[in-house]
Scaffold this motif. Structure first.
Motif, PDB file in Angstrom:
ATOM      1  N   ALA A  56      -6.514   2.680  -2.014  1.00 43.31           N
ATOM      2  CA  ALA A  56      -7.700   2.070  -1.406  1.00 43.31           C
ATOM      3  C   ALA A  56      -8.887   2.133  -2.351  1.00 43.31           C
ATOM      4  CB  ALA A  56      -8.038   2.766  -0.095  1.00 43.31           C
ATOM      5  N   LEU A  57      -8.969   3.187  -3.136  1.00 45.50           N
ATOM      6  CA  LEU A  57     -10.084   3.350  -4.062  1.00 45.50           C
ATOM      7  C   LEU A  57      -9.822   2.699  -5.417  1.00 45.50           C
ATOM      8  CD1 LEU A  57     -10.851   7.109  -3.323  1.00 45.50           C
ATOM      9  CD2 LEU A  57     -12.025   5.096  -2.411  1.00 45.50           C
ATOM     10  N   GLY A  58      -8.580   2.661  -5.842  1.00 40.90           N
ATOM     11  CA  GLY A  58      -8.247   2.170  -7.176  1.00 40.90           C
ATOM     12  C   GLY A  58      -8.014   0.679  -7.266  1.00 40.90           C
ATOM     13  N   PHE A  59      -7.766   0.033  -6.147  1.00 42.90           N
ATOM     14  CA  PHE A  59      -7.483  -1.401  -6.149  1.00 42.90           C
ATOM     15  C   PHE A  59      -8.496  -2.104  -5.265  1.00 42.90           C
ATOM     16  CE2 PHE A  59      -3.628   0.711  -7.285  1.00 42.90           C
ATOM     17  CZ  PHE A  59      -3.095  -0.081  -8.283  1.00 42.90           C
ATOM     18  N   GLY A  60      -8.823  -3.326  -5.627  1.00 41.41           N
ATOM     19  CA  GLY A  60      -9.809  -4.034  -4.833  1.00 41.41           C
ATOM     20  C   GLY A  60      -9.849  -5.517  -5.133  1.00 41.41           C
ATOM     21  N   LYS A  61     -10.777  -6.178  -4.457  1.00 41.29           N
ATOM     22  CA  LYS A  61     -10.964  -7.615  -4.608  1.00 41.29           C
ATOM     23  C   LYS A  61     -12.392  -7.870  -5.064  1.00 41.29           C
ATOM     24  CE  LYS A  61      -7.763  -8.778  -0.913  1.00 41.29           C
ATOM     25  NZ  LYS A  61      -7.592  -9.446   0.378  1.00 41.29           N
ATOM     26  N   ARG A  62     -12.553  -8.872  -5.918  1.00 36.70           N
ATOM     27  CA  ARG A  62     -13.873  -9.294  -6.380  1.00 36.70           C
ATOM     28  C   ARG A  62     -13.949 -10.802  -6.237  1.00 36.70           C
ATOM     29  NH1 ARG A  62     -16.647  -5.588  -9.771  1.00 36.70           N
ATOM     30  NH2 ARG A  62     -18.317  -7.044  -9.356  1.00 36.70           N
ATOM     31  N   GLU A 104       1.680  -1.698 -11.792  1.00 32.98           N
ATOM     32  CA  GLU A 104       0.745  -2.211 -10.788  1.00 32.98           C
ATOM     33  C   GLU A 104      -0.406  -2.891 -11.538  1.00 32.98           C
ATOM     34  OE1 GLU A 104       0.979  -2.310  -7.559  1.00 32.98           O
ATOM     35  OE2 GLU A 104       2.737  -1.059  -7.290  1.00 32.98           O
ATOM     36  N   ASP A 105      -0.069  -3.733 -12.488  1.00 27.36           N
ATOM     37  CA  ASP A 105      -1.053  -4.313 -13.390  1.00 27.36           C
ATOM     38  C   ASP A 105      -1.391  -5.773 -13.082  1.00 27.36           C
ATOM     39  OD1 ASP A 105       1.577  -5.019 -14.071  1.00 27.36           O
ATOM     40  OD2 ASP A 105       0.955  -5.571 -16.083  1.00 27.36           O
ATOM     41  N   ALA A 106      -0.905  -6.306 -11.988  1.00 26.86           N
ATOM     42  CA  ALA A 106      -1.104  -7.722 -11.679  1.00 26.86           C
ATOM     43  C   ALA A 106      -2.558  -7.995 -11.310  1.00 26.86           C
ATOM     44  CB  ALA A 106      -0.197  -8.152 -10.540  1.00 26.86           C
ATOM     45  N   ILE A 107      -3.095  -9.063 -11.888  1.00 27.78           N
ATOM     46  CA  ILE A 107      -4.399  -9.592 -11.508  1.00 27.78           C
ATOM     47  C   ILE A 107      -4.114 -10.932 -10.839  1.00 27.78           C
ATOM     48  CG2 ILE A 107      -6.633 -10.441 -12.319  1.00 27.78           C
ATOM     49  CD1 ILE A 107      -6.386  -7.484 -12.710  1.00 27.78           C
ATOM     50  N   THR A 108      -4.497 -11.060  -9.588  1.00 28.02           N
ATOM     51  CA  THR A 108      -4.192 -12.246  -8.798  1.00 28.02           C
ATOM     52  C   THR A 108      -5.472 -13.026  -8.516  1.00 28.02           C
ATOM     53  OG1 THR A 108      -2.396 -11.035  -7.757  1.00 28.02           O
ATOM     54  CG2 THR A 108      -3.092 -13.070  -6.692  1.00 28.02           C
ATOM     55  N   PRO A 159     -15.799 -18.807  -3.164  1.00 28.19           N
ATOM     56  CA  PRO A 159     -15.459 -18.166  -4.423  1.00 28.19           C
ATOM     57  C   PRO A 159     -13.960 -17.883  -4.550  1.00 28.19           C
ATOM     58  CG  PRO A 159     -16.341 -16.532  -2.928  1.00 28.19           C
ATOM     59  CD  PRO A 159     -16.457 -17.860  -2.234  1.00 28.19           C
ATOM     60  N   VAL A 160     -13.525 -17.837  -5.789  1.00 31.61           N
ATOM     61  CA  VAL A 160     -12.150 -17.459  -6.100  1.00 31.61           C
ATOM     62  C   VAL A 160     -12.075 -15.936  -5.948  1.00 31.61           C
ATOM     63  CG1 VAL A 160     -10.453 -17.331  -7.958  1.00 31.61           C
ATOM     64  CG2 VAL A 160     -11.821 -19.390  -7.671  1.00 31.61           C
ATOM     65  N   VAL A 161     -11.045 -15.460  -5.279  1.00 32.97           N
ATOM     66  CA  VAL A 161     -10.883 -14.023  -5.050  1.00 32.97           C
ATOM     67  C   VAL A 161      -9.943 -13.462  -6.107  1.00 32.97           C
ATOM     68  CG1 VAL A 161     -10.138 -12.248  -3.425  1.00 32.97           C
ATOM     69  CG2 VAL A 161     -11.270 -14.305  -2.580  1.00 32.97           C
ATOM     70  N   ILE A 162     -10.447 -12.475  -6.851  1.00 36.13           N
ATOM     71  CA  ILE A 162      -9.654 -11.791  -7.876  1.00 36.13           C
ATOM     72  C   ILE A 162      -9.238 -10.450  -7.301  1.00 36.13           C
ATOM     73  CG2 ILE A 162      -9.623 -10.878 -10.216  1.00 36.13           C
ATOM     74  CD1 ILE A 162     -11.953 -12.744 -10.862  1.00 36.13           C
ATOM     75  N   GLU A 163      -7.936 -10.177  -7.325  1.00 36.40           N
ATOM     76  CA  GLU A 163      -7.413  -8.950  -6.734  1.00 36.40           C
ATOM     77  C   GLU A 163      -6.591  -8.196  -7.763  1.00 36.40           C
ATOM     78  OE1 GLU A 163      -4.638  -7.590  -2.942  1.00 36.40           O
ATOM     79  OE2 GLU A 163      -4.971  -9.705  -3.336  1.00 36.40           O
ATOM     80  N   GLY A 164      -6.734  -6.865  -7.781  1.00 35.27           N
ATOM     81  CA  GLY A 164      -5.959  -6.031  -8.690  1.00 35.27           C
ATOM     82  C   GLY A 164      -6.585  -4.666  -8.845  1.00 35.27           C
ATOM     83  N   PHE A 165      -6.191  -3.987  -9.911  1.00 33.56           N
ATOM     84  CA  PHE A 165      -6.727  -2.680 -10.251  1.00 33.56           C
ATOM     85  C   PHE A 165      -8.240  -2.823 -10.427  1.00 33.56           C
ATOM     86  CE2 PHE A 165      -6.757   1.093 -13.237  1.00 33.56           C
ATOM     87  CZ  PHE A 165      -6.373   2.003 -12.286  1.00 33.56           C
ATOM     88  N   ARG A 166      -9.018  -2.000  -9.747  1.00 30.79           N
ATOM     89  CA  ARG A 166     -10.470  -2.179  -9.636  1.00 30.79           C
ATOM     90  C   ARG A 166     -11.170  -2.303 -10.991  1.00 30.79           C
ATOM     91  NH1 ARG A 166     -13.496  -1.698  -5.280  1.00 30.79           N
ATOM     92  NH2 ARG A 166     -11.900  -0.537  -4.169  1.00 30.79           N
ATOM     93  N   TYR A 186       0.832  -1.207   0.000  1.00 29.55           N
ATOM     94  CA  TYR A 186       0.000   0.000   0.000  1.00 29.55           C
ATOM     95  C   TYR A 186       0.866   1.256   0.000  1.00 29.55           C
ATOM     96  CZ  TYR A 186      -4.022   2.938   1.041  1.00 29.55           C
ATOM     97  OH  TYR A 186      -5.002   3.883   0.974  1.00 29.55           O
ATOM     98  N   LEU A 187       1.911   1.267   0.822  1.00 26.38           N
ATOM     99  CA  LEU A 187       2.810   2.421   0.907  1.00 26.38           C
ATOM    100  C   LEU A 187       3.537   2.642  -0.416  1.00 26.38           C
ATOM    101  CD1 LEU A 187       4.166   4.632   2.624  1.00 26.38           C
ATOM    102  CD2 LEU A 187       5.885   2.922   3.248  1.00 26.38           C
TER     103      LEU A 187
END
Length: 161
Positions: free
Chosen positions: A63-69, A119-123, A130-137, A3-4
């Motif tokens: 915090a606003l630009g990245f998230g999990k789905r 910062e383009d990684a989709i994890t 459910p499978v958790v997808i994390e990355g740029f929102r 985050y930092l």
């Protein structure tokens, strides 16, 4: 720590974009001939306000630009792994690592990666359903939509028109 690092990257990015835009305005302004300097374009005392503004935006943006789905599957991830790989390739992502229950995709285009400040990684966290997808929102939303559509096509081929 991630985050930092993201906050610092976006602070630098926002400041560079700001000074690029202000510099272009200064270059094309008609006031330049009358002796107006670059620093005179701002009111006295505005630089601390600008610095605080950029620090706040850079602190909040990750915090606003990245998230999990969540991606809900009707079974194990391994059953859908090939469909997800194909969907990610169509979205111009390439698999960079697969360690245990974690699959990471990155943009294939270097210009897109640079535009996203690497910062383009989709994890995909495949440890549970459910499978958790994390990355740029916005990317996770697009990936989730595309992958869900492909899985629906796979499971219900007769519903296709």
């Amino acid at each position: 720590m991630k985050y930092l690092i993201r906050s610092i990257k976006y602070l630098i990015y926002f400041v560079l974009i700001f000074f690029l835009i202000v510099g272009l305005i200064y270059l094309f302004s008609t006031q330049k001939q009358s002796g107006l300097s670059f620093t005179e374009m701002f009111q006295e005392g505005s630089f601390p306000k600008l610095a605080i503004f950029f620090l706040i935006v850079a602190a909040l943006y990750p915090a606003l630009g990245f998230g999990k789905r969540n991606l809900y599957l009707n079974g194990e991830y391994s059953k859908y792994a090939d469909i997800i790989d194909l969907a990610m390739r169509d979205l111009e992502y390439e698999k960079t690592s697969q360690e245990g229950d974690r699959v990471v995709y990155r943009c294939a285009s270097h210009s897109k990666r640079l535009g996203r400040m690497y910062e383009d990684a989709i994890t995909f966290d495949t440890s549970d359903n459910p499978v958790v997808i994390e990355g740029f929102r916005k990317d996770t939303t697009r990936v989730l939509s595309t992958v869900s559509y492909r899985i629906r096509q796979f499971e219900n081929p007769e519903d296709q028109e």
